[in-house]
Design a protein around this motif. Structure first.
Motif, PDB file in Angstrom:
ATOM      1  N   ARG A  97      30.137  37.111  37.089  1.00 50.46           N
ATOM      2  CA  ARG A  97      30.706  35.773  36.948  1.00 50.46           C
ATOM      3  C   ARG A  97      32.195  35.856  36.604  1.00 50.46           C
ATOM      4  O   ARG A  97      32.623  36.713  35.832  1.00 50.46           O
ATOM      5  CB  ARG A  97      29.948  35.000  35.867  1.00 50.46           C
ATOM      6  CG  ARG A  97      30.441  33.599  35.632  1.00 50.46           C
ATOM      7  CD  ARG A  97      29.561  32.868  34.641  1.00 50.46           C
ATOM      8  NE  ARG A  97      28.245  32.572  35.211  1.00 50.46           N
ATOM      9  CZ  ARG A  97      27.303  31.900  34.558  1.00 50.46           C
ATOM     10  NH1 ARG A  97      27.535  31.480  33.323  1.00 50.46           N
ATOM     11  NH2 ARG A  97      26.142  31.662  35.134  1.00 50.46           N
ATOM     12  N   VAL A  99      35.481  34.573  34.720  1.00 47.36           N
ATOM     13  CA  VAL A  99      35.846  33.875  33.487  1.00 47.36           C
ATOM     14  C   VAL A  99      37.351  33.981  33.299  1.00 47.36           C
ATOM     15  O   VAL A  99      38.034  34.749  33.986  1.00 47.36           O
ATOM     16  CB  VAL A  99      35.112  34.479  32.265  1.00 47.36           C
ATOM     17  CG1 VAL A  99      33.626  34.197  32.326  1.00 47.36           C
ATOM     18  CG2 VAL A  99      35.370  35.981  32.169  1.00 47.36           C
ATOM     19  N   GLU A 100      37.861  33.205  32.349  1.00 43.28           N
ATOM     20  CA  GLU A 100      39.269  33.315  32.005  1.00 43.28           C
ATOM     21  C   GLU A 100      39.409  33.360  30.489  1.00 43.28           C
ATOM     22  O   GLU A 100      38.571  32.799  29.763  1.00 43.28           O
ATOM     23  CB  GLU A 100      40.070  32.148  32.582  1.00 43.28           C
ATOM     24  CG  GLU A 100      39.630  30.784  32.120  1.00 43.28           C
ATOM     25  CD  GLU A 100      40.401  29.675  32.826  1.00 43.28           C
ATOM     26  OE1 GLU A 100      41.085  29.976  33.820  1.00 43.28           O
ATOM     27  OE2 GLU A 100      40.301  28.513  32.376  1.00 43.28           O
ATOM     28  N   GLU A 107      42.458  35.927  34.237  1.00 42.27           N
ATOM     29  CA  GLU A 107      41.049  35.905  34.586  1.00 42.27           C
ATOM     30  C   GLU A 107      40.433  37.295  34.476  1.00 42.27           C
ATOM     31  O   GLU A 107      41.141  38.302  34.370  1.00 42.27           O
ATOM     32  CB  GLU A 107      40.859  35.369  36.006  1.00 42.27           C
ATOM     33  CG  GLU A 107      41.253  33.924  36.191  1.00 42.27           C
ATOM     34  CD  GLU A 107      40.905  33.434  37.592  1.00 42.27           C
ATOM     35  OE1 GLU A 107      40.611  34.279  38.464  1.00 42.27           O
ATOM     36  OE2 GLU A 107      40.913  32.208  37.814  1.00 42.27           O
ATOM     37  N   TRP A 150      32.350  35.646  22.892  1.00 42.39           N
ATOM     38  CA  TRP A 150      32.079  34.401  23.607  1.00 42.39           C
ATOM     39  C   TRP A 150      33.150  33.356  23.334  1.00 42.39           C
ATOM     40  O   TRP A 150      33.401  32.489  24.153  1.00 42.39           O
ATOM     41  CB  TRP A 150      30.696  33.875  23.228  1.00 42.39           C
ATOM     42  CG  TRP A 150      30.593  33.436  21.785  1.00 42.39           C
ATOM     43  CD1 TRP A 150      30.440  34.235  20.706  1.00 42.39           C
ATOM     44  CD2 TRP A 150      30.663  32.094  21.312  1.00 42.39           C
ATOM     45  NE1 TRP A 150      30.401  33.487  19.560  1.00 42.39           N
ATOM     46  CE2 TRP A 150      30.532  32.167  19.903  1.00 42.39           C
ATOM     47  CE3 TRP A 150      30.816  30.858  21.911  1.00 42.39           C
ATOM     48  CZ2 TRP A 150      30.550  31.035  19.092  1.00 42.39           C
ATOM     49  CZ3 TRP A 150      30.832  29.726  21.110  1.00 42.39           C
ATOM     50  CH2 TRP A 150      30.700  29.806  19.716  1.00 42.39           C
ATOM     51  N   LEU A 153      36.412  33.582  25.800  1.00 38.76           N
ATOM     52  CA  LEU A 153      36.287  33.385  27.242  1.00 38.76           C
ATOM     53  C   LEU A 153      35.791  31.987  27.564  1.00 38.76           C
ATOM     54  O   LEU A 153      35.105  31.357  26.768  1.00 38.76           O
ATOM     55  CB  LEU A 153      35.307  34.412  27.830  1.00 38.76           C
ATOM     56  CG  LEU A 153      35.623  35.891  27.634  1.00 38.76           C
ATOM     57  CD1 LEU A 153      34.449  36.725  28.131  1.00 38.76           C
ATOM     58  CD2 LEU A 153      36.895  36.279  28.362  1.00 38.76           C
ATOM     59  N   ARG A 154      36.111  31.524  28.747  1.00 35.92           N
ATOM     60  CA  ARG A 154      35.520  30.309  29.293  1.00 35.92           C
ATOM     61  C   ARG A 154      35.393  30.503  30.803  1.00 35.92           C
ATOM     62  O   ARG A 154      36.141  31.272  31.408  1.00 35.92           O
ATOM     63  CB  ARG A 154      36.365  29.077  28.971  1.00 35.92           C
ATOM     64  CG  ARG A 154      37.767  29.084  29.540  1.00 35.92           C
ATOM     65  CD  ARG A 154      38.443  27.730  29.386  1.00 35.92           C
ATOM     66  NE  ARG A 154      39.851  27.830  29.767  1.00 35.92           N
ATOM     67  CZ  ARG A 154      40.863  27.781  28.905  1.00 35.92           C
ATOM     68  NH1 ARG A 154      40.628  27.642  27.603  1.00 35.92           N
ATOM     69  NH2 ARG A 154      42.111  27.877  29.336  1.00 35.92           N
ATOM     70  N   GLU A 155      34.440  29.779  31.378  1.00 37.28           N
ATOM     71  CA  GLU A 155      34.225  29.906  32.814  1.00 37.28           C
ATOM     72  C   GLU A 155      35.385  29.298  33.576  1.00 37.28           C
ATOM     73  O   GLU A 155      35.973  28.297  33.158  1.00 37.28           O
ATOM     74  CB  GLU A 155      32.924  29.214  33.229  1.00 37.28           C
ATOM     75  CG  GLU A 155      31.679  29.924  32.770  1.00 37.28           C
ATOM     76  CD  GLU A 155      30.442  29.315  33.373  1.00 37.28           C
ATOM     77  OE1 GLU A 155      30.489  28.950  34.576  1.00 37.28           O
ATOM     78  OE2 GLU A 155      29.439  29.187  32.662  1.00 37.28           O
ATOM     79  N   THR A 156      35.707  29.917  34.715  1.00 37.84           N
ATOM     80  CA  THR A 156      36.750  29.354  35.565  1.00 37.84           C
ATOM     81  C   THR A 156      36.204  28.140  36.293  1.00 37.84           C
ATOM     82  O   THR A 156      35.019  28.075  36.633  1.00 37.84           O
ATOM     83  CB  THR A 156      37.235  30.379  36.602  1.00 37.84           C
ATOM     84  OG1 THR A 156      36.114  30.796  37.383  1.00 37.84           O
ATOM     85  CG2 THR A 156      37.853  31.584  35.928  1.00 37.84           C
ATOM     86  N   GLN A 162      30.210  32.779  42.842  1.00 33.55           N
ATOM     87  CA  GLN A 162      30.531  33.948  42.032  1.00 33.55           C
ATOM     88  C   GLN A 162      30.168  35.224  42.800  1.00 33.55           C
ATOM     89  O   GLN A 162      29.212  35.255  43.560  1.00 33.55           O
ATOM     90  CB  GLN A 162      29.745  33.889  40.714  1.00 33.55           C
ATOM     91  CG  GLN A 162      30.011  32.635  39.888  1.00 33.55           C
ATOM     92  CD  GLN A 162      31.411  32.587  39.322  1.00 33.55           C
ATOM     93  OE1 GLN A 162      32.141  33.580  39.381  1.00 33.55           O
ATOM     94  NE2 GLN A 162      31.810  31.451  38.788  1.00 33.55           N
TER      95      GLN A 162
END
Length: 425
Positions: A97, A99-100, A107, A150, A153-156, A162
């Motif tokens: 996956r 993430v950024e 990223e 956790w 990070l956050r999802e792009t 993905q």
């Protein structure tokens, strides 16, 4: 402070044991749920038990997790696993996956996830092992790696699918049947990503092990060129069984895109009724001339990609040596070759007691012959006594077993066998 830390990717395929040390199954994934103010919580393991069924083992019934093994209490529910809303499979849905970093530093791609046991039975996601994009233009260069929590990070926000590259890499050592079950257990979108990433031969291996309905559903999601390329890599009899289930227009479309030799084999098999020797046979036996030697025969059956059932015996014919061949002369079993010198001619050691069957012989007749004479395969000839293929014992098993043999529907919770033995002394 964490007492135990395990990386999930290393758990894939690890053996699950009960307290008595008996094998329960294999780990296929780890299930987690996200939380607002705390790291994701591990709720359990997805375990494959005998019969290829995936079941859910709550984390509370896991007494120990290590990279090489998992120990459970021995009490498992045999109900087939069904994913609930909010649950996330780490291997199937998180690895790979994008993430950024929340600090704006760029990223990354998640390559592994670390889970920690805070207290007995309480496992949380502690860190993500991520890889940043490579900065070098070299084809062999890789981006730098880092560990992140956790919170970091956050999802792009992206509409792109993905990457399934890391997930596919974790499937490398799976046998075809296990690969098929793993693919079918994925969410629909993830399944397509993995199918797109798998090499043609691996996807072909997996398709051969899937139930017919699942084969058709997956093939329907592939574009025509890819579908034809995968059919080229399948065993001709398996490809014919699959193509036979498609609408006529789709059949001709795919056969026209396949390699001519492979398409010809499939067309020939489609001419026979499915419950006959011709409909069950494979058209790729090992064929040699009568003048070939034992050494040449042994060299051919040593090939790693040759299915064991086809390597159990050689077919000897007159030229040509591709089905339909010249006149069929006989078979030579590999054990007989081992009892003769390397220079011995195959024509001199033919098994004269084994008669071929007609391509129109019934499946019942072929089954009786295999069972009566303890054979692994039986040759199939046409009306001109030309070899057109062989029926192997696995072909017969596929025919005799019910369509749903890959699944068992025992829904009642039961104690694992070794646990029952312990309970009764």
């Amino acid at each position: 402070m964490s007492s135990t830390r395990v990386f999930v990717a290393r758990l894939a395929g690890c053996t699950v044991f009960d307290p008595a040390g008996d094998r329960v199954g294999k780990v296929r994934d780890v299930l987690v749920v996200n939380r607002t103010n705390d790291p994701p919580r591990v709720v359990g393991l997805i375990v494959e038990i005998p019969g290829k069924r995936r079941v859910f083992v709550p984390i509370g019934r896991v007494t120990s997790i290590a990279p090489g093994q998992v120990i459970t209490t021995g009490l498992i529910n045999l109900r087939r696993f069904e994913q609930r809303g909010g649950e996330i499979r780490v291997i199937a849905e998180i690895l790979g996956r994008k993430v950024e970093f929340v600090d704006g530093s760029g990223e990354a791609t998640i390559e592994d996830v670390a889970i920690d046991e805070r207290r007995p039975g309480d496992w949380n996601v502690s860190q993500y092992f991520v890889r940043r994009p490579k900065s070098s233009g070299s084809l062999f260069a890789k981006g730098p790696t880092a560990f992140a929590t956790w919170r970091e990070l956050r999802e792009t926000i992206s509409t792109e699918a993905q990457s399934a590259e890391h997930l596919v890499a974790s499937f490398t050592d799976l046998k075809p049947a296990d690969l098929a079950n793993t693919i079918l257990d994925l969410p629909a979108e993830r399944m397509l990503e993995v199918a797109a990433e798998l090499p043609d031969d691996r996807l072909a291996d997996a398709l051969e092990e899937m139930p017919g309905d699942d084969q058709i559903a997956l093939l329907a999601r592939l574009d025509d060129d890819r579908a034809a390329a995968v059919l080229d890599k399948m065993q001709p009899d398996d490809a014919a069984d699959l193509v036979a289930q498609l609408p006529d227009e789709r059949q001709e479309q795919l056969l026209g895109l396949m390699e001519p030799e492979e398409a010809d084999d499939v067309r020939m098999l489609l001419e026979y009724e499915p419950d006959t020797a011709g409909g069950l046979m494979t058209t790729e036996p090992v064929i040699l001339s009568a003048d070939a030697t034992v050494a040449e025969g042994l060299a051919l059956i040593r090939k790693a990609d040759l299915p064991p059932a086809l390597g159990a015996a050689l077919c000897v014919t007159l030229p040509p040596y591709e089905p339909p061949t010249g006149r069929f002369l006989g078979m030579v079993h590999y054990q007989r070759m081992l009892r003769h010198p390397p220079h011995e001619r195959l024509g001199a050691i033919l098994d004269q007691s084994l008669e071929p069957v007609s391509a129109h012989a019934s499946a019942a007749e072929v089954t009786r012959i295999l069972a009566s004479y303890d054979l692994v395969s039986v040759p199939v000839v046409d009306d001109a006594h030309q070899l057109v293929g062989v029926v192997t014992v696995d072909d017969i098993l596929d025919y005799l077993l019910p369509d749903d043999w890959r699944s068992q529907d025992e829904d009642e919770p039961v104690r694992h066998e070794s646990a029952r033995r312990s309970a009764h002394g």
